[in-house]
Design a protein around this motif. Structure first.
Motif, PDB file in Angstrom:
ATOM      1  N   GLY A  52     -34.043   3.517 -24.429  1.00  0.00           N
ATOM      2  CA  GLY A  52     -35.224   3.747 -23.632  1.00  0.00           C
ATOM      3  C   GLY A  52     -35.486   3.152 -22.218  1.00  0.00           C
ATOM      4  O   GLY A  52     -35.859   3.650 -21.501  1.00  0.00           O
ATOM      5  N   GLN A  53     -34.427   2.172 -22.042  1.00  0.00           N
ATOM      6  CA  GLN A  53     -34.674   1.518 -20.800  1.00  0.00           C
ATOM      7  C   GLN A  53     -33.073   1.235 -20.456  1.00  0.00           C
ATOM      8  O   GLN A  53     -32.108   1.184 -21.224  1.00  0.00           O
ATOM      9  CB  GLN A  53     -35.137   0.190 -21.065  1.00  0.00           C
ATOM     10  N   PRO A  54     -32.669   0.979 -19.037  1.00  0.00           N
ATOM     11  CA  PRO A  54     -33.647   1.200 -17.875  1.00  0.00           C
ATOM     12  C   PRO A  54     -34.213   2.646 -17.597  1.00  0.00           C
ATOM     13  O   PRO A  54     -33.441   3.452 -18.024  1.00  0.00           O
ATOM     14  CB  PRO A  54     -32.899   0.605 -16.833  1.00  0.00           C
ATOM     15  N   THR A  55     -35.295   2.790 -17.254  1.00  0.00           N
ATOM     16  CA  THR A  55     -35.921   4.042 -16.766  1.00  0.00           C
ATOM     17  C   THR A  55     -35.232   4.455 -15.353  1.00  0.00           C
ATOM     18  O   THR A  55     -34.848   3.608 -14.797  1.00  0.00           O
ATOM     19  CB  THR A  55     -37.242   3.950 -16.591  1.00  0.00           C
ATOM     20  N   LEU A  56     -35.410   5.836 -14.850  1.00  0.00           N
ATOM     21  CA  LEU A  56     -35.062   5.734 -13.391  1.00  0.00           C
ATOM     22  C   LEU A  56     -35.564   5.147 -12.387  1.00  0.00           C
ATOM     23  O   LEU A  56     -34.891   4.636 -11.567  1.00  0.00           O
ATOM     24  CB  LEU A  56     -35.140   7.555 -13.428  1.00  0.00           C
ATOM     25  N   GLU A  57     -37.017   4.723 -12.713  1.00  0.00           N
ATOM     26  CA  GLU A  57     -37.521   4.031 -11.632  1.00  0.00           C
ATOM     27  C   GLU A  57     -36.809   2.186 -11.622  1.00  0.00           C
ATOM     28  O   GLU A  57     -36.638   1.967 -10.749  1.00  0.00           O
ATOM     29  CB  GLU A  57     -39.108   3.715 -12.065  1.00  0.00           C
TER      30      GLU A  57
END
Lengths: 171, 171, 171, 171
Positions: A52-57
């Motif tokens: 799930g991580q890292p996100t694009l942000e």
């Protein structure tokens, strides 16, 4: 940004200091093993998934920090980043260029080749994210809009399973 | 996958049914306005940021559903997806090709040109994510490893702010 | 196919045995000097020109011999050659990626950088020619047809000198 | 520069006025038929060849005239031409992207698809030639040097016929 597979062993300390990363390298590795087991037919076909991580942000912020710390924003104008991305797409292509057809899961690829591919795909991602940032495109939301458009453009009921229809729709 | 800017108006109903999207189109739009205000000098320079969702795993799952529903996995082998990504990078390039230098924030670009760019960057992202999935590369974790390698390879203290050093380090 | 600038010195004997090359390396070198003189403003602006040989058919034949001698036709299917060309375009892009705008004649580039660029542009050319051959496209004649189409599509009287018109016509 | 296959019929008058073209469209067409006959097994396998003209210098000169007549040199700086070339490589990729492996001679492709490919490969060629000109790279001579280097780098006796050796040498 070609990198040497051997350098990965130097990453332990660095990775553990990632603020937004809740997954250890070991977890990621175990995940990879699970997927390999599935490939070998030891269980029901299970779709490969991302963590799930890292996100694009998260990626955007980490790369912005990286660029800021090196005073490299002066080099990271949109067209420079675009050309850098083209360069990295070229490096991905080099990994696939003499192989003929390659099946899902890359059967027969060595661990070193897989890691090299992971690096090059990551480089494409990093430059794509920074290019979007410098163009003030909110990439996660843009993807959402584009996927909604794609669903309208290619209705499942009309294009299903036919290469001919598929090609016509794509063209 | 070039799309027509006008089609965006048809998306309202579709977008509201996105399970993993907590942000409305309106919110995204407001966000865009804020960033434009900053560009116009009405406030302190504020870094452009992405919204937190969808994550890369959200994008992967949504695109997997899209492909499954159309029975298109038969066409989405790794090299096909790679060539599709190259095609989309080409479409991004066409938007930048006759402009000479382009500054951060794309001053002078029309809303239609910005939306077109958002579409093409999204297409690159979608194929990059699906390519990684079909290659069984956990892209978010791979990016994390690659960024850690980049920090080791380009120590901030050594490469700071010099184009000459920068080029040498890159080459 | 990145190559080392230093290897060029090993080429004398090899080049002199080229059957279809009527121009010596020295002639090519002199030609290059002339063009540099023109750049320096010592004469009226003179358009840079190519030497007349090798022709595209010469290049096709030489590359076919190169591939035959190594028994590499088994690897040179169309999509493999296409991906190889994408890789080489990526290498050209890497030479331009951090420079911002670059003017005609590449002012400020070192001899080594120019030679590197000559190598990478040549690699694109070689794969483009072999790709066309394997696709049974008579590339010189195809270019002639395409240029005639371009003259019809962009009439000089309508598109002259206006970036706006130009962009509209291109899109 | 995507073009419509139907426009080809408008080219007769234009093509006949090409100063440096000694080959008529009909000759080129006949040539193509010969190669198709060979594909169908009606004769010994005969290598596909290009017609001798136009040469690379012919193409350079014709494209220079095309650009001059439209006052477009102001848009044709090196990086603009490079991005245009990337765009055209993207269009070639789109023609190959959903097909899986494609064999020599493109069996099963329609005449329209072949003509489309001929157009897109030509666009890559045209921009490659103009990019080399604006970079003051004598492309025919550069190709000759690069091919000589390749013969030194990959000696036929060492790399013959083995994919493994081939890959190792390429990397």
């Amino acid at each position: 940004m070609a990198t040497n597979g051997e350098d990965v062993h130097a990453l332990n300390g660095v990775l553990s200091s990632q603020p937004s990363n809740n997954h250890t390298t070991e977890e990621a590795l175990n995940k990879h093993k699970v997927s390999s087991a599935t490939e070998n037919g030891t269980g029901p076909a299970q779709r490969f998934t991302f963590t799930g991580q890292p996100t694009l942000e998260d990626i955007r912020r980490m790369q912005a920090e990286f660029t800021d710390e090196r005073d490299w924003n002066q080099f990271h104008q949109p067209r420079n980043l675009l050309l850098a991305m083209v360069g990295e797409v070229g490096e991905v292509s080099e990994l696939f260029q003499w192989r003929g057809e390659v099946a899902e899961g890359l059967p027969g690829w060595t661990d070193s080749e897989r890691e090299q591919l992971a690096h090059e795909l990551s480089d494409v991602m990093i430059y794509l994210v920074e290019l979007a940032e410098k163009c003030h495109v909110d990439l996660p939301q843009a993807v959402l809009r584009k996927m909604a458009l794609n669903r309208l453009k290619y209705p499942a009921s009309k294009v299903q399973g036919s290469a001919k229809k598929y090609t016509e729709y794509k063209d």
